[in-house]
Design an enzyme around this catalytic site. Structure first.
Site, PDB file in Angstrom:
ATOM      1  N   ASP A 387      28.663  -0.510 -21.412  1.00 25.11           N
ATOM      2  CA  ASP A 387      29.246  -0.834 -20.102  1.00 25.11           C
ATOM      3  C   ASP A 387      28.771   0.151 -19.034  1.00 25.11           C
ATOM      4  O   ASP A 387      28.198   1.205 -19.335  1.00 25.11           O
ATOM      5  CB  ASP A 387      30.775  -0.802 -20.226  1.00 25.11           C
ATOM      6  CG  ASP A 387      31.475  -1.406 -19.005  1.00 25.11           C
ATOM      7  OD1 ASP A 387      30.848  -2.206 -18.273  1.00 25.11           O
ATOM      8  OD2 ASP A 387      32.658  -1.064 -18.790  1.00 25.11           O
ATOM      9  N   GLU A 390      24.732  -0.212 -14.853  1.00 25.48           N
ATOM     10  CA  GLU A 390      23.889  -0.689 -13.717  1.00 25.48           C
ATOM     11  C   GLU A 390      23.062   0.442 -13.119  1.00 25.48           C
ATOM     12  O   GLU A 390      21.964   0.152 -12.630  1.00 25.48           O
ATOM     13  CB  GLU A 390      24.777  -1.334 -12.652  1.00 25.48           C
ATOM     14  CG  GLU A 390      25.428  -2.628 -13.084  1.00 25.48           C
ATOM     15  CD  GLU A 390      26.558  -2.430 -14.098  1.00 25.48           C
ATOM     16  OE1 GLU A 390      27.168  -1.339 -14.067  1.00 25.48           O
ATOM     17  OE2 GLU A 390      26.797  -3.319 -14.921  1.00 25.48           O
ATOM     18  N   ASP A 457      32.832  -8.737 -15.160  1.00 26.37           N
ATOM     19  CA  ASP A 457      34.223  -8.892 -14.736  1.00 26.37           C
ATOM     20  C   ASP A 457      34.470 -10.178 -13.962  1.00 26.37           C
ATOM     21  O   ASP A 457      34.513 -10.183 -12.734  1.00 26.37           O
ATOM     22  CB  ASP A 457      34.637  -7.685 -13.891  1.00 26.37           C
ATOM     23  CG  ASP A 457      34.589  -6.401 -14.701  1.00 26.37           C
ATOM     24  OD1 ASP A 457      34.481  -6.491 -15.942  1.00 26.37           O
ATOM     25  OD2 ASP A 457      34.664  -5.317 -14.101  1.00 26.37           O
TER      26      ASP A 457
HETATM   27  O1  MIG Z   1      35.319  -0.397 -14.147  1.00 29.30           O
HETATM   28  O2  MIG Z   1      36.099  -0.180 -19.542  1.00 29.30           O
HETATM   29  O3  MIG Z   1      33.255  -4.923 -17.278  1.00 29.30           O
HETATM   30  O4  MIG Z   1      34.945  -5.289 -19.456  1.00 29.30           O
HETATM   31  O5  MIG Z   1      37.128  -3.558 -19.714  1.00 29.30           O
HETATM   32  C1  MIG Z   1      35.872  -1.022 -15.249  1.00 29.30           C
HETATM   33  C2  MIG Z   1      36.907  -0.872 -18.661  1.00 29.30           C
HETATM   34  C3  MIG Z   1      35.109  -0.611 -16.475  1.00 29.30           C
HETATM   35  C4  MIG Z   1      34.252  -2.823 -16.834  1.00 29.30           C
HETATM   36  C5  MIG Z   1      33.944  -3.847 -17.863  1.00 29.30           C
HETATM   37  C6  MIG Z   1      35.211  -4.308 -18.501  1.00 29.30           C
HETATM   38  C7  MIG Z   1      35.915  -3.129 -19.140  1.00 29.30           C
HETATM   39  C8  MIG Z   1      36.203  -2.079 -18.074  1.00 29.30           C
HETATM   40  N1  MIG Z   1      34.965  -1.681 -17.433  1.00 29.30           N
END
Ligand code: MIG
Length: 738
Positions: A387, A390, A457
């Protein structure tokens, strides 16, 4: 016009004021690019080899190979034909900027639609349905829309006008039946694709940095995609357990909470295959740590869950906590593994607070990261969920000059940062000798070699239930096989009806994961009651019956470059009714879903591009438009009568194969291929699998081996006839002698 022959099949000449090269990579692909010394490749593993010789070069400049002809004239125009017909004309193109002052407009929160400083580009004269571009909002046919390739984490509701989401996929297909063409711009800087929006007759492509490097593909849509993925790679087959129902939430904070989720599923009698640990399992959001006060004896716990066939996937974030004494930070500092700005380690803020960013584009950094991933896998985690890659950052975007690897400033590294994070992750799986299972949020063309994708998201709104179909179908058409979105919606509170409808609509999605954000209402299916619960359970049970086909399709995606989840136009290229069908989807050639996408709706119109029969009710629908039932406990899943579908037995609640092969026979002459292996590990790469050819010969099923690499587990075969009646036979009696 002058040109230089570099070698057989490779030519250099001046086009649009630039020195360009042209070469044919196959009878379906040519590449037109600006040659640059020391060019590195990311979407593809190494510089492609021109396989073809040029068989013609005459007046002006005309190159040809097989059925492709490319001609350049003195005005720098390019004209391409395929099978003797003009495919498209094109010319170099540069964005002309709007000169008005847009700052007042911007102050009110509006965005100027174009903010690129184009460095180069191309204008392609074509007005055709457009598919691909990876993960995007908007409809299936992209004509009339424009998109920016710049990986973006924007948690506001993804609406049709969004230019960018988390991934960049500078690839599209201009559809024209057997003579479709595809274009891939292999340039990792910010680029902009405008599909007949500002110029009705043209597709405009431009980029901010780097050089022109275009690949053009020709053929039918499946052929174009196949050729594109032959070059950029394919999703390796996931383990079988990854096809089962998965449950996630931000976050299940401790063992007790996670146990309650697993128990909740069991009590509600809904199969469950995998659960996820979101950021709170870590110690202070530090990657590769597990907070032992929340999850004591993690290794034992994971082993215990594995005995119950529950697989656990933890999240790993790109940002690393900057804290002396934290092993990862210390190792990274000591070895110079973090991204820098002006020679100093660059800091920003993410979940752990003050954070630094691994310079993932460097090979030693990848090796280092891979070792830590390997360790996680050896603890017993089954996959990795990547995660914030980007990369996302809380204190403004990273400056463009941050170095994310040697000679790799953010400006050109941005779109491939996540790509390299999961490349490193995949190396960790290799070190551990395990079949790959990763999810990533950010990505670029070719990222699917290393990781599957979930679409980030989304929100618990009907618009996003509707978005799911065209979004996944276009990701699919961009060569991404194992994909999904958060079932029920991530942001905001879902409703029982939305959640159940989502579970039904997602039956065919390769990734079937329910996930929701911190602070939202609980969204696990066992929180439902009445028909909502019945409907959710029925959706999951239906999915568990089609697992063999899902697995087959994912295997063919890897081995042959076909597409598992498909828009109808992929299977029915001559049917203009389905050019922009946004509310129905197919898995493989013979399964079609037409879900409800609106609240309160119990019936909807469904277009059948062939004769179909409904799964479960076995009601027949002739080709054409029909009104179908889409209530909470209806199953709007249909089997093609001219097709054959491999199923698991009714009531199957395990995401693994067993000794029963169940086959929907379809009409006389229908056939299918079916893949069997042990569902995990890497044995299939060494031939340890069976590939069957199944054929309905006058109502009798004939099975033959296309590949026989292991002892089959099958004992019984259940034949499902068009009316749903079943007959059981012995597997051995149906096998044709080799
Ligand atoms: O800024 O880890 O897309 O699936 O639950 C939020 C927390 C950070 C974004 C991910 C989401 C995840 C969440 N993350």
């Amino acid at each position: 016009m002058n040109y230089l022959q570099i070698k057989q099949g490779q030519y250099e000449f001046c086009f649009g004021g630039k020195t360009m090269r042209l070469e044919f990579l196959s009878n379906r692909c040519f590449r037109l690019y600006q040659r640059t010394p020391n060019r590195r490749y990311y979407a593809i593993e190494s510089e492609p080899i021109s396989e073809a010789d040029v068989c013609q070069s005459e007046s002006g400049l005309e190159f040809g190979y097989s059925q492709i002809k490319v001609a350049f004239d003195e005005e720098n125009r390019l004209s391409v034909s395929y099978f003797g017909q003009e495919s498209f004309r094109a010319e170099p193109y540069k964005v002309s900027h709007e000169t008005e002052n847009l700052s007042l407009m911007a102050m009110e929160g509006h965005h100027a639609s174009r903010d690129l400083n184009g460095k180069g580009g191309i204008r392609i004269y074509a007005d055709l349905p457009i598919y691909g571009m990876g993960e995007r909002s908007g409809p299936l046919d992209k004509r009339g829309y424009d998109y920016v390739n710049w990986n973006t984490d924007d948690p506001s509701a993804h609406v049709d006008t969004f230019k960018s989401l988390y991934q960049s996929m500078p690839f599209f297909i201009a559809f024209r039946g057997k003579t479709s063409f595809g274009v891939f711009l292999d340039n990792t800087s910010k680029s902009h694709f405008d599909f007949n929006k500002s110029k009705r007759d043209s597709i405009l492509i431009d980029f901010e940095d780097g050089v022109a490097d275009y690949y053009f593909f020709f053929g039918s849509m499946p052929e174009v995609i196949q050729e594109f993925t032959r070059l950029t790679g394919r999703n390796p087959l996931v383990p079988y357990w990854a096809l089962g129902a998965q449950q996630c939430r931000w976050s299940y904070h401790d063992k007790a909470e996670l146990d309650a989720v697993i128990e909740g599923y069991a009590v509600a009698n809904i199969p469950l295959s995998a659960v996820y640990l979101d950021i709170d399992y870590m110690d202070a959001y530090k990657d590769f740590t597990v907070d032992a006060s929340k999850f004591p004896h993690i290794q034992d716990y994971l082993a215990e869950l594995r005995k119950k066939d529950i697989y656990v996937v933890p999240i790993i974030d790109a940002g690393v906590k900057a804290e002396e004494g934290y092993f990862l930070y210390d190792e990274g500092v000591k070895n110079g593994y973090f991204s820098t700005l002006d020679g100093e380690i660059y800091h920003n803020e993410v979940w752990p607070g003050d954070s630094v960013f691994p310079a993932f584009l460097d090979e030693p950094v990848q090796q280092w990261w891979a070792n830590h991933i390997q360790h996680m896998l050896e603890l017993g985690f089954a996959g990795i969920w990547n995660d914030m890659n980007e990369p996302a950052s809380f204190k403004g975007p990273l400056p463009m000059d941050v170095m994310m690897g040697k000679d790799m400033p953010h400006r050109v590294a941005h779109n491939i940062y996540g790509h390299h994070m999961v490349k490193a992750g995949a190396m960790g799986f290799e070190k551990a000798g395990k079949r790959l299972f990763q999810l990533t949020r950010a990505g670029y063309a070719g990222t699917c070699r290393y990781s599957a994708t979930w679409a980030g998201d989304n929100q618990s709104i009907y618009d996003h239930l509707r978005l799911m179909l065209p979004q996944l179908m276009n990701m699919s058409l961009s060569g991404q096989a194992y994909i999904g979105v958060d079932i029920g919606g991530f942001g905001g509170d879902t409703t029982p009806e939305l959640l159940t409808k989502w579970a039904i609509a997602a039956i065919l999605n390769p990734l079937y994961r329910n996930h929701s954000a911190m602070g939202t209402l609980p969204q696990e299916p066992y929180t439902l009651n009445g028909d909502y619960l019945l409907g959710y359970r029925k959706a999951v049970m239906t999915r568990y019956e089609i697992l063999p086909t899902l697995y087959d399709e994912l295997y063919f995606a890897e081995s042959e470059g076909s597409v598992p989840l498909r828009p109808l136009i992929y299977n029915f290229p001559d049917d203009s009714n389905v050019l922009n069908e946004n509310t129905e989807m197919m898995l493989g050639e013979s399964l079609l879903i037409a879900p409800s996408l609106f609240p309160g709706e119990t019936k909807r119109v469904c277009y059948f591009p062939d004769d179909f029969v409904q799964f479960g009710t076995w009601k027949h629908y002739a080709k054409g438009h029909h009104i179908i039932d889409v209530g909470l406990t209806d199953t709007p899943l249909f089997l093609r009568e001219n097709g054959m579908v491999v199923l698991a037995s009714a009531g199957n609640d395990k995401a693994k194969k067993n000794d029963v092969l169940r086959v929907f026979l379809g009409k006389n002459g229908s056939s299918a291929r079916h893949f069997e292996d042990d569902g995990d590990g890497l044995g299939y790469r060494n031939g340890q699998y069976n590939l069957y050819h199944l054929r309905n010969e006058g109502g009798v099923l004939r099975i033959s081996y296309l590949h026989h690499g292991m002892q089959s587990e099958y004992q019984k075969v259940i034949l499902v006839h068009l009316d749903g009646k079943e007959t059981t036979m012995d597997f051995v009696d149906l096998i044709l002698p080799a």
